[in-house]
Design a protein around this motif. Structure first.
Motif, PDB file in Angstrom:
ATOM      1  N   ARG A 103       4.358  -6.177   5.240  1.00 31.79           N
ATOM      2  CA  ARG A 103       3.019  -6.710   4.884  1.00 31.79           C
ATOM      3  C   ARG A 103       2.109  -5.524   4.991  1.00 31.79           C
ATOM      4  O   ARG A 103       1.290  -5.268   6.099  1.00 31.79           O
ATOM      5  N   PRO A 104       2.258  -4.265   4.269  1.00 33.96           N
ATOM      6  CA  PRO A 104       1.523  -3.112   4.586  1.00 33.96           C
ATOM      7  C   PRO A 104      -0.046  -3.350   4.450  1.00 33.96           C
ATOM      8  O   PRO A 104      -0.238  -4.176   3.594  1.00 33.96           O
ATOM      9  N   VAL A 105      -0.715  -2.425   4.943  1.00 36.79           N
ATOM     10  CA  VAL A 105      -2.248  -2.569   4.789  1.00 36.79           C
ATOM     11  C   VAL A 105      -2.693  -2.520   3.292  1.00 36.79           C
ATOM     12  O   VAL A 105      -3.855  -3.034   3.080  1.00 36.79           O
ATOM     13  N   TYR A 106      -2.203  -1.614   2.618  1.00 30.75           N
ATOM     14  CA  TYR A 106      -2.550  -1.391   1.391  1.00 30.75           C
ATOM     15  C   TYR A 106      -2.602  -2.752   0.351  1.00 30.75           C
ATOM     16  O   TYR A 106      -3.076  -2.778  -0.818  1.00 30.75           O
ATOM     17  N   LEU A 107      -2.072  -3.948   0.814  1.00 33.07           N
ATOM     18  CA  LEU A 107      -2.252  -5.147   0.090  1.00 33.07           C
ATOM     19  C   LEU A 107      -3.570  -5.647   0.069  1.00 33.07           C
ATOM     20  O   LEU A 107      -4.002  -6.533  -0.614  1.00 33.07           O
ATOM     21  N   LYS A 108      -4.584  -5.135   1.015  1.00 33.13           N
ATOM     22  CA  LYS A 108      -5.891  -5.429   0.622  1.00 33.13           C
ATOM     23  C   LYS A 108      -6.738  -4.413  -0.195  1.00 33.13           C
ATOM     24  O   LYS A 108      -7.820  -4.453  -0.274  1.00 33.13           O
ATOM     25  N   THR A 109      -6.003  -3.362  -0.824  1.00 34.19           N
ATOM     26  CA  THR A 109      -6.807  -2.804  -1.715  1.00 34.19           C
ATOM     27  C   THR A 109      -7.298  -3.331  -3.025  1.00 34.19           C
ATOM     28  O   THR A 109      -6.546  -4.334  -3.236  1.00 34.19           O
ATOM     29  N   GLU A 110      -7.928  -2.759  -3.764  1.00 36.78           N
ATOM     30  CA  GLU A 110      -8.369  -3.474  -5.110  1.00 36.78           C
ATOM     31  C   GLU A 110      -7.151  -3.315  -6.023  1.00 36.78           C
ATOM     32  O   GLU A 110      -7.436  -4.282  -7.034  1.00 36.78           O
ATOM     33  N   TRP A 111      -6.303  -2.448  -5.806  1.00 38.65           N
ATOM     34  CA  TRP A 111      -5.228  -2.510  -6.782  1.00 38.65           C
ATOM     35  C   TRP A 111      -4.267  -3.882  -6.474  1.00 38.65           C
ATOM     36  O   TRP A 111      -3.416  -4.076  -7.280  1.00 38.65           O
ATOM     37  N   CYS A 112      -4.502  -4.268  -5.171  1.00 39.24           N
ATOM     38  CA  CYS A 112      -3.386  -5.578  -4.712  1.00 39.24           C
ATOM     39  C   CYS A 112      -3.918  -6.784  -4.472  1.00 39.24           C
ATOM     40  O   CYS A 112      -3.286  -7.795  -4.070  1.00 39.24           O
ATOM     41  N   SER A 113      -5.402  -6.874  -4.559  1.00 39.53           N
ATOM     42  CA  SER A 113      -5.928  -7.907  -4.001  1.00 39.53           C
ATOM     43  C   SER A 113      -7.126  -8.319  -4.835  1.00 39.53           C
ATOM     44  O   SER A 113      -7.950  -7.485  -4.812  1.00 39.53           O
ATOM     45  N   ILE A 114      -7.341  -9.451  -5.222  1.00 36.63           N
ATOM     46  CA  ILE A 114      -8.481  -9.665  -5.955  1.00 36.63           C
ATOM     47  C   ILE A 114      -9.698  -9.995  -5.102  1.00 36.63           C
ATOM     48  O   ILE A 114     -10.992 -10.260  -5.336  1.00 36.63           O
ATOM     49  N   ASP A 115      -9.585 -10.161  -3.735  1.00 39.25           N
ATOM     50  CA  ASP A 115     -10.396 -10.400  -2.564  1.00 39.25           C
ATOM     51  C   ASP A 115     -10.750  -9.115  -1.713  1.00 39.25           C
ATOM     52  O   ASP A 115     -11.404  -9.110  -0.552  1.00 39.25           O
ATOM     53  N   SER A 116     -10.331  -7.929  -2.365  1.00 41.40           N
ATOM     54  CA  SER A 116     -10.400  -6.809  -1.567  1.00 41.40           C
ATOM     55  C   SER A 116     -11.838  -6.485  -1.028  1.00 41.40           C
ATOM     56  O   SER A 116     -12.924  -6.892  -1.686  1.00 41.40           O
ATOM     57  N   PRO A 117     -12.073  -6.127   0.254  1.00 42.97           N
ATOM     58  CA  PRO A 117     -11.064  -5.628   1.175  1.00 42.97           C
ATOM     59  C   PRO A 117     -10.190  -6.526   2.102  1.00 42.97           C
ATOM     60  O   PRO A 117      -9.753  -6.454   3.146  1.00 42.97           O
ATOM     61  N   ASN A 118     -10.124  -7.919   1.664  1.00 40.25           N
ATOM     62  CA  ASN A 118      -9.436  -8.941   2.389  1.00 40.25           C
ATOM     63  C   ASN A 118      -8.167  -9.059   1.627  1.00 40.25           C
ATOM     64  O   ASN A 118      -8.056  -8.775   0.375  1.00 40.25           O
ATOM     65  N   ASN A 119      -7.153  -9.713   2.258  1.00 43.37           N
ATOM     66  CA  ASN A 119      -6.037 -10.104   1.761  1.00 43.37           C
ATOM     67  C   ASN A 119      -6.220 -11.291   0.768  1.00 43.37           C
ATOM     68  O   ASN A 119      -6.963 -12.199   0.988  1.00 43.37           O
ATOM     69  N   GLY A 120      -5.890 -11.179  -0.477  1.00 47.94           N
ATOM     70  CA  GLY A 120      -5.665 -12.156  -1.433  1.00 47.94           C
ATOM     71  C   GLY A 120      -4.776 -12.084  -2.462  1.00 47.94           C
ATOM     72  O   GLY A 120      -3.806 -11.408  -2.324  1.00 47.94           O
ATOM     73  N   PRO A 121      -4.638 -13.040  -3.383  1.00 46.11           N
ATOM     74  CA  PRO A 121      -3.791 -13.283  -4.659  1.00 46.11           C
ATOM     75  C   PRO A 121      -3.910 -11.753  -5.251  1.00 46.11           C
ATOM     76  O   PRO A 121      -4.810 -11.183  -5.451  1.00 46.11           O
TER      77      PRO A 121
END
Length: 441
Positions: A268-286
């Motif tokens: 669960r790396p922190v880059y899951l919160k980036t705009e490339w990986c989350s529609i809710d960036s800077p939060n975790n999201g789909p």
């Protein structure tokens, strides 16, 4: 007027490191010909404990708890998704910094280097194994009532493992790599000369890290992920670059994948919160429809290459600890700490300004300088308030937390306390104490 002396105490806790076999009550300034200097600071006379070290550690533990529990609600204090640094990103370097300070007086007098080395190796091994047990996957999250770990997928690195590595290297430096009794330590030049080999180790580690990070080519790589519906997804990450510091194509991740294997990295790396990986960036999201191919790949923020710079942070703390050993005056200590910290901060922000961005996951050079400099100023401020001006009663809770830092980390940060609470339930496992206080399902 001769400056008052302060007694610093060691401890057996690796997060508050000391060595009971090497004179745990060490008189600051009494180190083989150190020079007694005058001080204009007023402090309580007599022999006192260096309370600021425990307070610094206790505040760091409190910050750890705050960012872990509230960070999900307030992204500004949670870990930065990639580049940049938030409040949470300062917690771990502060731990490493205080370990370095403690080692300076824990191994001030070493009568038998071989015996001391054996104890250092044993302690580091114990701490590493504890981290492997707590963070390797045996203890699952608080919503999972099963235990056990697949050895083929166990996470090999982690917070305690990295502290163990830094402790091992820095303790050996303090035991084996310091100058002899060359006379008084009365200036910045003489203390640099005495510990020049330790400083050289720090420079070499920094050079190795920088050369590998920016000079090693990162090829394309592939990985597979099993989705929630048990289907296998295959990803190809196109790299073929050199010196890239983005989440998918950096040398830090490449080395961990090559040495440990991708199945042994943090999932669960922190880059899951980036705009490339989350529609809710800077939060975790789909994941968005345009998600980068590396978004679902494991990446260890406590990886092997980045641990080199973590060791450097601990070495910086060691040098700050040497100031306690060799200089008695409060004013001298404050000046040397503040000057060193400001230099580190200026260097770190300059590097960030010129493109070497602060990054906790990569443990970049600018991040190392800024966090170490901040830790130095923070420690100097606590020392001034607590040990110079004597404001000890208001910080008593922080002092107590600092004395039991490892236990609190295990119980709180590693979710051992919630897991223990789950063991008591009424009729069905979900009716447990954790649910009663609003933390369970």
């Amino acid at each position: 007027m001769s400056a008052p002396k302060i007694i610093v105490h060691g401890s057996g806790d690796e997060l508050q490191e000391g060595d009971e076999d090497h004179h745990p009550d060490v008189e600051a300034g009494d180190s083989g010909g150190t020079t007694t200097t005058s001080s204009t600071q007023v402090a309580a006379p007599g022999r006192e404990r260096l309370v600021s070290l425990d307070v610094f550690r206790g505040i760091t533990v409190a910050l750890m708890i705050i960012v872990d529990d509230i960070g999900g609600l307030i992204p500004k204090i949670s870990h930065s998704p990639w580049d940049g640094a938030t409040l949470a990103d300062f917690v771990f370097p502060f731990f490493l910094f205080v370990v370095g300070i403690s080692l300076a007086y824990a191994y001030k007098r070493v009568s038998n280097r071989v015996s001391a080395t054996k104890k250092v190796v044993l302690r580091a091994a114990n701490l590493f194994l504890l981290g492997l047990l707590l963070q390797g996957g045996f203890f699952h999250n608080i919503h999972d009532l099963t235990y056990g770990v697949d050895i083929g997928k166990i996470r090999l690195m982690g917070v305690l493992q990295r502290i163990a590595m830094a402790y091992l290297v820095v303790a050996l430096c303090e035991i084996w790599l310091r100058g002899g009794r060359e006379g008084g330590i009365g200036s910045g030049y003489t203390i640099i000369r005495k510990y020049r080999c330790q400083l050289l180790v720090g420079l070499v580690l920094t050079a190795i890290y920088t050369v590998i990070l920016y000079g090693l080519p990162v090829p394309d790589w592939v990985y597979d992920v099993t989705s929630s519906d048990s289907t296998m997804k295959h990803f190809v990450v196109k790299c073929g670059v050199r010196g890239h510091t983005g989440p998918g194509c950096n040398a830090v991740g490449m080395i961990d994948r090559s040495i440990f294997g991708i199945q042994h990295l943090y999932t669960r790396p922190v880059y899951l919160k980036t705009e490339w990986c989350s529609i809710d960036s800077p939060n975790n999201g789909p994941l968005p429809s345009y998600a980068a191919p590396w978004c679902e790949a494991p990446f260890d923020p406590e990886g092997l290459l980045s641990s080199l710079m973590a060791i450097v942070t601990c070495l910086v703390g060691l040098q700050f600890g040497h100031v306690i050993i060799h200089f008695k005056g409060h004013d001298e200590r404050m000046v040397r700490w503040s000057l060193s910290a400001l230099i580190l901060l200026a260097l770190g922000f300059s590097l960030d300004l010129f493109g070497l961005r602060m990054n906790k996951s990569l443990y970049s050079l600018s991040y190392t300088c800024v966090t170490s400099g901040t830790a130095g100023l923070f420690f100097a401020g606590i020392y001034l308030l607590v040990d110079v001006y004597g404001y000890k009663r208001p910080v008593l809770p922080m002092e107590l937390m600092g004395k039991h830092a490892l236990m609190i980390f295990v119980l709180v940060a590693c979710n051992v306390a919630p897991i223990l609470l789950q063991g008591f339930y009424w009729r069905v496992p979900n009716n447990n104490l954790l649910k009663l206080i609003g933390r369970g399902d």
